[in-house]
Design a protein around this motif. Structure first.
Motif, PDB file in Angstrom:
ATOM      1  N   GLY A 216      -6.773   1.188-147.265  1.00 38.53           N
ATOM      2  CA  GLY A 216      -5.892   0.437-148.144  1.00 38.53           C
ATOM      3  C   GLY A 216      -6.255  -1.020-148.329  1.00 38.53           C
ATOM      4  N   THR A 217      -5.247  -1.808-148.691  1.00 40.98           N
ATOM      5  CA  THR A 217      -5.446  -3.191-149.123  1.00 40.98           C
ATOM      6  C   THR A 217      -5.530  -4.177-147.966  1.00 40.98           C
ATOM      7  N   VAL A 218      -5.969  -3.690-146.818  1.00 38.40           N
ATOM      8  CA  VAL A 218      -6.335  -4.579-145.711  1.00 38.40           C
ATOM      9  C   VAL A 218      -7.846  -4.753-145.641  1.00 38.40           C
ATOM     10  N   ALA A 219      -8.607  -3.977-146.417  1.00 44.23           N
ATOM     11  CA  ALA A 219     -10.058  -3.888-146.252  1.00 44.23           C
ATOM     12  C   ALA A 219     -10.780  -4.856-147.183  1.00 44.23           C
ATOM     13  N   HIS A 220     -11.547  -5.769-146.598  1.00 42.09           N
ATOM     14  CA  HIS A 220     -12.290  -6.791-147.321  1.00 42.09           C
ATOM     15  C   HIS A 220     -13.789  -6.584-147.100  1.00 42.09           C
ATOM     16  N   LEU A 221     -14.612  -7.116-148.001  1.00 42.07           N
ATOM     17  CA  LEU A 221     -16.062  -7.127-147.833  1.00 42.07           C
ATOM     18  C   LEU A 221     -16.546  -8.564-147.756  1.00 42.07           C
ATOM     19  N   GLY A 222     -17.549  -8.817-146.896  1.00 40.21           N
ATOM     20  CA  GLY A 222     -18.059 -10.176-146.778  1.00 40.21           C
ATOM     21  C   GLY A 222     -19.353 -10.234-146.000  1.00 40.21           C
ATOM     22  N   PRO A 223     -19.925 -11.451-145.895  1.00 38.98           N
ATOM     23  CA  PRO A 223     -21.243 -11.615-145.283  1.00 38.98           C
ATOM     24  C   PRO A 223     -21.221 -11.991-143.810  1.00 38.98           C
ATOM     25  N   HIS A 224     -22.274 -11.555-143.117  1.00 37.91           N
ATOM     26  CA  HIS A 224     -22.686 -12.077-141.817  1.00 37.91           C
ATOM     27  C   HIS A 224     -23.952 -12.881-142.039  1.00 37.91           C
ATOM     28  N   THR A 225     -24.022 -14.082-141.470  1.00 40.98           N
ATOM     29  CA  THR A 225     -25.195 -14.926-141.583  1.00 40.98           C
ATOM     30  C   THR A 225     -25.326 -15.754-140.303  1.00 40.98           C
ATOM     31  N   MET A 226     -26.437 -16.487-140.203  1.00 40.27           N
ATOM     32  CA  MET A 226     -26.596 -17.463-139.125  1.00 40.27           C
ATOM     33  C   MET A 226     -26.463 -18.879-139.658  1.00 40.27           C
ATOM     34  N   SER A 227     -25.909 -19.012-140.858  1.00 35.43           N
ATOM     35  CA  SER A 227     -25.763 -20.309-141.509  1.00 35.43           C
ATOM     36  C   SER A 227     -24.608 -20.231-142.487  1.00 35.43           C
ATOM     37  N   VAL A 228     -23.748 -21.239-142.481  1.00 32.98           N
ATOM     38  CA  VAL A 228     -22.647 -21.274-143.446  1.00 32.98           C
ATOM     39  C   VAL A 228     -23.186 -21.429-144.864  1.00 32.98           C
ATOM     40  N   LEU A 229     -24.241 -22.203-145.027  1.00 30.39           N
ATOM     41  CA  LEU A 229     -24.858 -22.361-146.343  1.00 30.39           C
ATOM     42  C   LEU A 229     -25.303 -21.013-146.894  1.00 30.39           C
ATOM     43  N   ASP A 230     -25.885 -20.180-146.043  1.00 33.61           N
ATOM     44  CA  ASP A 230     -26.291 -18.844-146.486  1.00 33.61           C
ATOM     45  C   ASP A 230     -25.089 -18.035-146.973  1.00 33.61           C
ATOM     46  N   ALA A 231     -23.975 -18.128-146.241  1.00 37.27           N
ATOM     47  CA  ALA A 231     -22.782 -17.370-146.626  1.00 37.27           C
ATOM     48  C   ALA A 231     -22.273 -17.822-147.989  1.00 37.27           C
ATOM     49  N   ALA A 232     -22.315 -19.125-148.249  1.00 38.09           N
ATOM     50  CA  ALA A 232     -21.899 -19.632-149.556  1.00 38.09           C
ATOM     51  C   ALA A 232     -22.819 -19.116-150.653  1.00 38.09           C
ATOM     52  N   MET A 233     -24.119 -19.071-150.386  1.00 36.18           N
ATOM     53  CA  MET A 233     -25.068 -18.514-151.355  1.00 36.18           C
ATOM     54  C   MET A 233     -24.739 -17.056-151.653  1.00 36.18           C
TER      55      MET A 233
END
Length: 475
Positions: A216-233
């Protein structure tokens, strides 16, 4: 970043933004980087088991095409040539998506990309393989009868957490600078905290999903990175809406790189070391996260220790989760049910006990929690908490203890509330225990405040750079 990298092993430890700069200046090619990443896998993934499927031929083909584009000065996107892995819950064309389950056959056509996979491919990313997950992403440990135990790069005897444990282990160990995970009750943030990388759960609907999660509507998708800048990219690429997801948010034209380095001076920040109900926070976790909150003061934020004012919503989160497990269970044949992880089977049986009235009550209570947090965040720009209450514990096989609400999520009280409220939240490393295990700080933003969470994480990262594990014990 050194001015020149010829060491293939070192290339595997480059962040995505470093790789793009190397490509731009001709100091390395996507083909060399793909070779370095697969070389790293050869050396460490036999122990870690972060991956359940690899595609070296497909990756080489994509990296070769990217190399040619860079040589011609015509990259097709901001991640052109960057190695990326995809969690085994997310459809990926040409690769099996078994969802960590022996009930799903690998030998069938895999002809569709999920929205996030399609966006990454269109941006030129080199998809190297699928990362391990517990069956159907059902728990916060990455173990299953199908793939066995996924282990922590900081200490192979310890768990990665879950359910995006394969994604977190892959990034921490240099097996690709970007991994895409999912988070239904902490499944990005928990393994990010335990494996020592940055993990972002965006606002619900910011990154489109298809098919939608049975949980349901608890499930999100997102990144794992070793840098916050990478996550923003990455977020700039994957946050585009997709018509297949009717819950996805309208297009957000904001460039998450703009303002990323603006710092936190003057921001109103709530610091809640227990959320008012978490009583068993490990002392080293408590101390490290307190130091992180104090760092926000040093950076000029207006930090106030305050609890949001809600009781532990564990039964709401696990109730909705067990209900989803029961729905999936009823879509399996008896033969398939016999193949499932005992933990998933136990969750399904717990879900079978919920009445219609029980379910409606869970939804109403969830709504009240969401309303409370919308109002609470009206007074603050950010909320800080520990990410996980304990360091990584021993990696154990599926079914190692009876499954109930406490065993599933009781050790992670800081994560699941913000799936229920759908707010953006991240985990960023904030220190190590005396045993050398990572500790994570959680930064929670108001709904739709994804850019603010990234900005705050980037400010903290500037004071506390993200360390990498010593992989020598794995070699």
């Amino acid at each position: 970043m050194p001015s020149h990298r010829t060491d293939q092993y070192a290339l595997a430890d480059c962040a995505a933004h470093e790789l793009v700069q190397l490509y731009r200046t001709g100091q390395a090619s996507p083909l060399e980087v793909a070779s370095a990443v697969f070389g790293r896998m050869d050396r460490v993934d036999g122990t870690l088991k972060a991956f359940c499927h690899l595609d070296p031929e497909g990756a080489a083909t994509a990296a070769r095409a990217s190399t040619q584009r860079w040589q011609q000065g015509t990259p097709i996107g901001p991640l052109d040539g960057v190695p990326v892995s995809i969690k085994d819950l997310i459809l990926t064309k040409g690769m099996p998506t078994r969802r960590g389950s022996a009930t799903i056959a690998a030998d069938q056509p895999w002809e569709v990309d999920a929205p996030v996979t399609a966006r990454l491919r269109a941006a030129g990313a080199v998809i190297v393989g699928k990362t391990a997950t517990p069956e159907f992403g059902c728990k916060c440990e990455t173990n299953s009868p199908l793939t066995g135990l996924t282990r922590n790069p900081w200490n192979a005897a310890k768990t990665t957490g879950g359910s995006s444990g394969g994604a977190a282990a892959a990034v921490a160990a240099g097996m690709g600078p970007i991994a895409i995970g999912t988070d239904g009750a902490g499944s990005i943030r928990n393994p990010a905290a335990l494996c020592g990388n940055f993990g972002l759960k965006p606002s619900f609907g910011r990154v489109p999903a298809w098919p939608l999660s049975p949980f349901g509507t608890v499930a999100h998708l997102g990144p794992h990175t070793m840098s916050v800048l990478d996550a923003a990219m990455v977020m700039n690429v994957i946050k585009q809406p997709d018509a297949r997801d009717w819950t996805s948010l309208p297009y957000d034209p904001r460039d998450y790189l703009v303002g990323l380095n603006d710092g936190v001076r003057g921001l109103r920040v709530a610091w809640s070391p227990t959320l008012g109900f978490a009583q068993d926070v490990h002392p080293e976790v408590a101390a490290a996260t307190l130091r992180a909150a104090e760092a926000f003061v040093e950076m000029g934020a207006l930090v106030e220790q305050v609890d949001p004012g809600f009781a532990d919503p564990l039964d709401i989160s696990t109730g909705l989760w067990f209900l989803g497990a029961w729905q999936v269970w009823n879509g399996l044949t008896p033969e398939q049910q016999a193949l499932t992880d005992p933990d998933f089977a136990a969750q399904a049986q717990l879900g079978s006990r919920l009445s219609v009235l029980d379910v409606q009550d869970l939804h109403m209570r969830r709504g009240a929690l969401g309303a409370l947090m919308r109002q609470f965040m009206g007074g603050y720009d950010l909320l800080l908490t520990p990410a996980v209450s304990i360091p990584a514990f021993d990696a154990l096989p599926a079914g190692h203890r009876p499954m109930d609400a406490q065993s599933m999520l009781g050790w992670s009280p800081f994560s699941y509330p913000f799936n229920l409220t759908q707010q953006p939240a991240c985990s960023i490393p904030c220190g190590l225990t005396s045993d050398g295990l990572p500790i994570g700080l959680q930064i929670v933003g108001p709904m739709f405040g994804d850019a603010m969470v990234l900005r705050a994480a980037r400010a903290y990262e500037s004071m506390q750079p993200i360390p990498r594990p010593d992989l020598n014990p794995l070699l």
